[in-house]
Design a protein around this motif. Structure first.
Motif, PDB file in Angstrom:
ATOM      1  N   ASP A 247       0.837  -1.192   0.000  1.00 42.40           N
ATOM      2  CA  ASP A 247       0.000   0.000   0.000  1.00 42.40           C
ATOM      3  C   ASP A 247       0.883   1.257   0.000  1.00 42.40           C
ATOM      4  O   ASP A 247       1.790   1.398   0.843  1.00 42.40           O
ATOM      5  CB  ASP A 247      -0.915  -0.008   1.228  1.00 42.40           C
ATOM      6  CG  ASP A 247      -1.874   1.170   1.226  1.00 42.40           C
ATOM      7  OD1 ASP A 247      -2.856   1.113   0.485  1.00 42.40           O
ATOM      8  OD2 ASP A 247      -1.596   2.130   1.969  1.00 42.40           O
ATOM      9  N   ALA A 248       0.613   2.170  -0.935  1.00 40.41           N
ATOM     10  CA  ALA A 248       1.451   3.366  -1.091  1.00 40.41           C
ATOM     11  C   ALA A 248       1.384   4.274   0.128  1.00 40.41           C
ATOM     12  O   ALA A 248       2.400   4.863   0.548  1.00 40.41           O
ATOM     13  CB  ALA A 248       1.028   4.133  -2.345  1.00 40.41           C
ATOM     14  N   GLU A 249       0.216   4.418   0.731  1.00 40.69           N
ATOM     15  CA  GLU A 249       0.076   5.307   1.887  1.00 40.69           C
ATOM     16  C   GLU A 249       0.865   4.787   3.085  1.00 40.69           C
ATOM     17  O   GLU A 249       1.510   5.559   3.811  1.00 40.69           O
ATOM     18  CB  GLU A 249      -1.400   5.473   2.237  1.00 40.69           C
ATOM     19  CG  GLU A 249      -2.209   6.236   1.198  1.00 40.69           C
ATOM     20  CD  GLU A 249      -3.639   6.487   1.652  1.00 40.69           C
ATOM     21  OE1 GLU A 249      -3.956   6.146   2.807  1.00 40.69           O
ATOM     22  OE2 GLU A 249      -4.440   7.013   0.846  1.00 40.69           O
ATOM     23  N   ILE A 250       0.801   3.484   3.302  1.00 42.28           N
ATOM     24  CA  ILE A 250       1.550   2.905   4.427  1.00 42.28           C
ATOM     25  C   ILE A 250       3.043   3.036   4.181  1.00 42.28           C
ATOM     26  O   ILE A 250       3.826   3.362   5.095  1.00 42.28           O
ATOM     27  CB  ILE A 250       1.147   1.433   4.622  1.00 42.28           C
ATOM     28  CG1 ILE A 250      -0.346   1.334   4.969  1.00 42.28           C
ATOM     29  CG2 ILE A 250       1.985   0.778   5.720  1.00 42.28           C
ATOM     30  CD1 ILE A 250      -0.848  -0.079   5.108  1.00 42.28           C
ATOM     31  N   LEU A 251       3.473   2.796   2.916  1.00 34.77           N
ATOM     32  CA  LEU A 251       4.884   2.928   2.589  1.00 34.77           C
ATOM     33  C   LEU A 251       5.357   4.360   2.832  1.00 34.77           C
ATOM     34  O   LEU A 251       6.438   4.595   3.400  1.00 34.77           O
ATOM     35  CB  LEU A 251       5.114   2.531   1.135  1.00 34.77           C
ATOM     36  CG  LEU A 251       6.548   2.662   0.617  1.00 34.77           C
ATOM     37  CD1 LEU A 251       7.506   1.815   1.451  1.00 34.77           C
ATOM     38  CD2 LEU A 251       6.617   2.277  -0.859  1.00 34.77           C
ATOM     39  N   GLN A 252       4.544   5.318   2.436  1.00 37.24           N
ATOM     40  CA  GLN A 252       4.909   6.722   2.650  1.00 37.24           C
ATOM     41  C   GLN A 252       5.002   7.039   4.135  1.00 37.24           C
ATOM     42  O   GLN A 252       5.883   7.795   4.575  1.00 37.24           O
ATOM     43  CB  GLN A 252       3.870   7.625   1.974  1.00 37.24           C
ATOM     44  CG  GLN A 252       4.192   9.113   2.047  1.00 37.24           C
ATOM     45  CD  GLN A 252       3.161   9.953   1.322  1.00 37.24           C
ATOM     46  OE1 GLN A 252       2.198   9.436   0.771  1.00 37.24           O
ATOM     47  NE2 GLN A 252       3.368  11.263   1.319  1.00 37.24           N
ATOM     48  N   TYR A 253       4.127   6.440   4.926  1.00 40.47           N
ATOM     49  CA  TYR A 253       4.133   6.705   6.366  1.00 40.47           C
ATOM     50  C   TYR A 253       5.388   6.143   7.033  1.00 40.47           C
ATOM     51  O   TYR A 253       6.053   6.828   7.825  1.00 40.47           O
ATOM     52  CB  TYR A 253       2.888   6.094   7.003  1.00 40.47           C
ATOM     53  CG  TYR A 253       2.915   6.115   8.507  1.00 40.47           C
ATOM     54  CD1 TYR A 253       2.766   7.305   9.215  1.00 40.47           C
ATOM     55  CD2 TYR A 253       3.114   4.939   9.239  1.00 40.47           C
ATOM     56  CE1 TYR A 253       2.810   7.321  10.602  1.00 40.47           C
ATOM     57  CE2 TYR A 253       3.150   4.941  10.613  1.00 40.47           C
ATOM     58  CZ  TYR A 253       3.001   6.139  11.298  1.00 40.47           C
ATOM     59  OH  TYR A 253       3.052   6.164  12.662  1.00 40.47           O
ATOM     60  N   VAL A 254       5.753   4.887   6.716  1.00 37.99           N
ATOM     61  CA  VAL A 254       6.909   4.287   7.394  1.00 37.99           C
ATOM     62  C   VAL A 254       8.214   4.896   6.891  1.00 37.99           C
ATOM     63  O   VAL A 254       9.262   4.751   7.552  1.00 37.99           O
ATOM     64  CB  VAL A 254       6.918   2.752   7.203  1.00 37.99           C
ATOM     65  CG1 VAL A 254       5.719   2.121   7.887  1.00 37.99           C
ATOM     66  CG2 VAL A 254       6.969   2.365   5.736  1.00 37.99           C
ATOM     67  N   GLN A 255       8.190   5.570   5.727  1.00 35.12           N
ATOM     68  CA  GLN A 255       9.384   6.259   5.244  1.00 35.12           C
ATOM     69  C   GLN A 255       9.503   7.685   5.786  1.00 35.12           C
ATOM     70  O   GLN A 255      10.558   8.302   5.675  1.00 35.12           O
ATOM     71  CB  GLN A 255       9.377   6.300   3.712  1.00 35.12           C
ATOM     72  CG  GLN A 255       9.629   4.956   3.044  1.00 35.12           C
ATOM     73  CD  GLN A 255       9.560   5.035   1.540  1.00 35.12           C
ATOM     74  OE1 GLN A 255       8.717   5.756   1.002  1.00 35.12           O
ATOM     75  NE2 GLN A 255      10.437   4.308   0.855  1.00 35.12           N
ATOM     76  N   SER A 256       8.409   8.178   6.374  1.00 36.18           N
ATOM     77  CA  SER A 256       8.401   9.566   6.848  1.00 36.18           C
ATOM     78  C   SER A 256       9.141   9.683   8.172  1.00 36.18           C
ATOM     79  O   SER A 256       9.321   8.713   8.918  1.00 36.18           O
ATOM     80  CB  SER A 256       6.960  10.051   7.014  1.00 36.18           C
ATOM     81  OG  SER A 256       6.318   9.343   8.053  1.00 36.18           O
ATOM     82  N   THR A 257       9.542  10.914   8.475  1.00 33.31           N
ATOM     83  CA  THR A 257      10.235  11.165   9.742  1.00 33.31           C
ATOM     84  C   THR A 257       9.312  10.968  10.942  1.00 33.31           C
ATOM     85  O   THR A 257       9.795  10.728  12.054  1.00 33.31           O
ATOM     86  CB  THR A 257      10.778  12.603   9.749  1.00 33.31           C
ATOM     87  OG1 THR A 257       9.690  13.520   9.482  1.00 33.31           O
ATOM     88  CG2 THR A 257      11.843  12.780   8.682  1.00 33.31           C
TER      89      THR A 257
END
Length: 604
Positions: A247-257
């Motif tokens: 999931d793109a949203e989850i990936l973006q979240y775990v990559q965020s600071t």
């Protein structure tokens, strides 16, 4: 609700007992099954979460082992004295004259053996900073940049220099350049700068290329369903590999600071994000981060298997109760069943019924009352019903006695012999038929006769009527031979035959056809009298059954009275166990159907 009450009220006692027991027990069993289901579901979800956490941790540990092995190998190369001599040499031109420098003066054969043993290391490169030709080895047909000058222009080199000898991991997809001049496969690449012991002077640049399929295979093995996804990130949040539906949203979240800023020891290994359950594992500060994404809907597929045990238990208990309830309900319903059977036989005319009282409870009291009622009704029938039957038989005898039998017999015999003496045989036969008809009708006053005698009576009657109507009357009598010996009430067919001729054929000039049939069908003697006469209206048919008693003896013709008399006699003898039906259409004819029980036969 009213229909339900009506349905319950129509159930037998046994079924009512079973129904009400199930009505009471079923909610309890359903409640127990529901509690079991909820408990099993929670346990299953908890076990599944633990299993997913362990799977993610296993993947992270396996990848960490791979990276640890590569890191250890890189450390060995960094501190190896032979390699340090090459990297610190002040005469690189002289060393470059030796084409087998790295194989002869450094332990690269040993390194290549380790690479071959590991299997997943596809490329290795050592770029000296002093101008010595680099060591470049590619097993998968890829090709490194040939010189350190070109490598220095890459972003990964700059990042490695900034890390002061720390290991940097990055993904290089097939076709991407970076450190490679030609990259044939997807790789997870390790970069690090080689320093002297004081870590002030860079001596060389070390690169390992690991087959990305090794990472991907580990991730795929952790996927249990097609809609799950797993992604591996470096400690900086850079994606290394993935498998399944990420999931793109989850990936973006775990990559965020917002996520990576939290110390890895304090991060939740399991959390929910949108419609997904997310499982993460990172065991080292600069180790890889593995995240698995499982749709919440995947848990619904477990509901079926989880619900099966309580449902099967519920069904098993309900089915197991059935024979037990059958046994218990029989204790109550069986005596009532015997009582109902006795009542049914009593209703059909068996007045000798008496049920044995086996208990002193309410059922026994009802049984005792039934036995007493049967005795009293039997006495009442003996005094009233039998008297009514004798009265009807007396009416039949009175009807037969309207003509003096002996006078008729003697007169007809004299006419028969005179016709025979004068040679008129046809007339003699008709007179004989009339004589035999009277003998059958009036003879001995019997009320029950065999079918064969009723057939002969009809035949003689029709023979006489044939003499009257000649060609205007055609008739046929078809009665099966296997029913001729059964006893039936006297004169139950002849009145209908006479009615067919007098009322159906007498008032028409057309040829009259009369068919009398008889057969055995389902334990009943079934007779049919069918004519093609003028027929009757529904009102005329009703008039036969509703004839006024004052007209009973107003005519010598049997007619409607005899038909009604037949019906009354059948009711007295068979109660409701007979069938008498008149179907008639004006201008088309009339069909009489009589069906009585096949009981009693002539004993030869």
């Amino acid at each position: 609700m009213r229909r339900m009450k009506l349905w319950i009220s129509n159930l037998s006692i046994q079924r009512k007992i079973i129904f009400y027991v199930y009505l009471v027990i079923s909610p309890i069993l359903v409640l127990i099954s529901t509690v079991l289901f909820i408990s099993n579901y929670r346990t299953s979800i908890r076990n599944q979460i633990e299993a997913d956490i362990n799977l993610v941790k296993s993947v992270e540990e396996s990848i960490s082992v791979i990276q640890s092995d590569v890191t250890d190998l890189s450390i060995y190369l960094c501190i190896n004295s032979d390699i340090n001599q090459i990297l610190t040499s002040g005469t690189p031109q002289a060393l470059n004259q030796n084409r087998r420098l790295w194989m002869n003066n450094a332990p690269m054969q040993f390194v290549e053996d380790i690479i071959a043993l590991k299997g997943y290391i596809k490329t290795i490169a050592i770029y000296p900073e002093n101008g010595v030709f680099p060591y470049l080895r590619c097993i998968d047909s890829s090709a490194y940049l040939p010189s350190i000058e070109q490598v220095r222009n890459t972003d990964t080199y700059q990042a490695s220099v900034a890390n002061k000898g720390e290991v940097t991991w990055a993904r290089v997809s097939r076709g991407d350049s970076d450190i490679y001049k030609a990259n044939r496969t997807d790789k997870i690449v390790m970069y690090r700068e080689i320093y002297d012991l004081s870590k002030k002077t860079p001596l060389g640049y070390l690169v390992f290329g690991i087959d990305a399929r090794k990472y991907t295979d580990l991730c795929k093995n952790a996927l249990q369903q097609g809609d799950e996804g797993i992604v591996v990130l470096s400690w900086r949040g850079e994606e290394l590999t993935r498998a399944g539906e990420v999931d793109a949203e989850i990936l973006q979240y775990v990559q965020s600071t917002a996520y990576t800023a939290t110390p890895y020891q304090q991060r939740d290994t399991y959390f929910q994000y949108g419609s997904y359950n997310v499982f993460c594992s990172q065991s080292q500060k600069k180790g890889v981060l593995v995240c698995k994404m499982v749709p919440k809907s995947a848990g619904n597929s477990q509901l079926y298997s989880i619900a099966m045990l309580p449902v099967l238990l519920l069904i098993g208990l309900l089915l197991g109760l059935w024979p037990l309830l059958q046994f218990v309900s029989n204790v109550i319903s069986k005596p009532l069943g015997r009582l109902c059977l006795a009542m049914d036989k009593f209703k059909k005319g068996d007045f000798e019924q008496k049920v044995t009282v086996t208990a002193s409870d309410e059922v026994g009291a009802v049984t005792e009352c039934f036995n007493q009622m049967v005795e009293e009704i039997k006495e009442l029938i003996d005094t009233n019903y039998v008297m009514a039957l004798k009265e009807k038989e007396s009416e039949l005898v009175a009807l037969q006695a309207q003509i003096n039998p002996h006078f008729l017999y003697n007169t007809l015999d004299s006419l028969y012999w005179r016709a025979l003496h004068n040679g008129n045989e046809e007339l003699a036969e008709d007179i004989l038929a009339l004589s035999q008809l009277f003998r059958l009708v009036l003879g001995q006053g019997k009320g029950i006769i065999p079918v064969c005698q009723e057939r002969e009576l009809i035949a003689r009657y029709l023979q006489i009527q044939k003499m009257r109507f000649t060609d205007r009357l055609e008739y046929s009598i078809n009665i099966q031979e296997d029913m001729l010996d059964y006893y039936i009430p006297k004169l139950i067919l002849q009145p209908f035959v006479e009615n067919a001729i007098i009322h159906g054929l007498e008032n028409t000039s057309a040829t009259g056809r009369l068919l009398v049939t008889g057969c055995l069908k389902g334990g009943y003697l079934e007779f049919s009298v069918q004519d093609n006469g003028i027929g009757m209206t529904p009102e005329q048919v009703d008039g036969i059954w509703n004839m006024d008693d004052s007209k009973r003896y107003s005519s010598q013709r049997i007619g409607g009275y005899a038909i009604k008399n037949v019906k009354e006699r059948l009711e007295l003898k068979y109660q409701d166990d007979y069938r008498l039906h008149i179907h008639s259409e004006v201008g088309k004819g009339t069909t009489i159907t009589i069906a009585i029980p096949a009981k009693g036969k002539v004993v030869e």
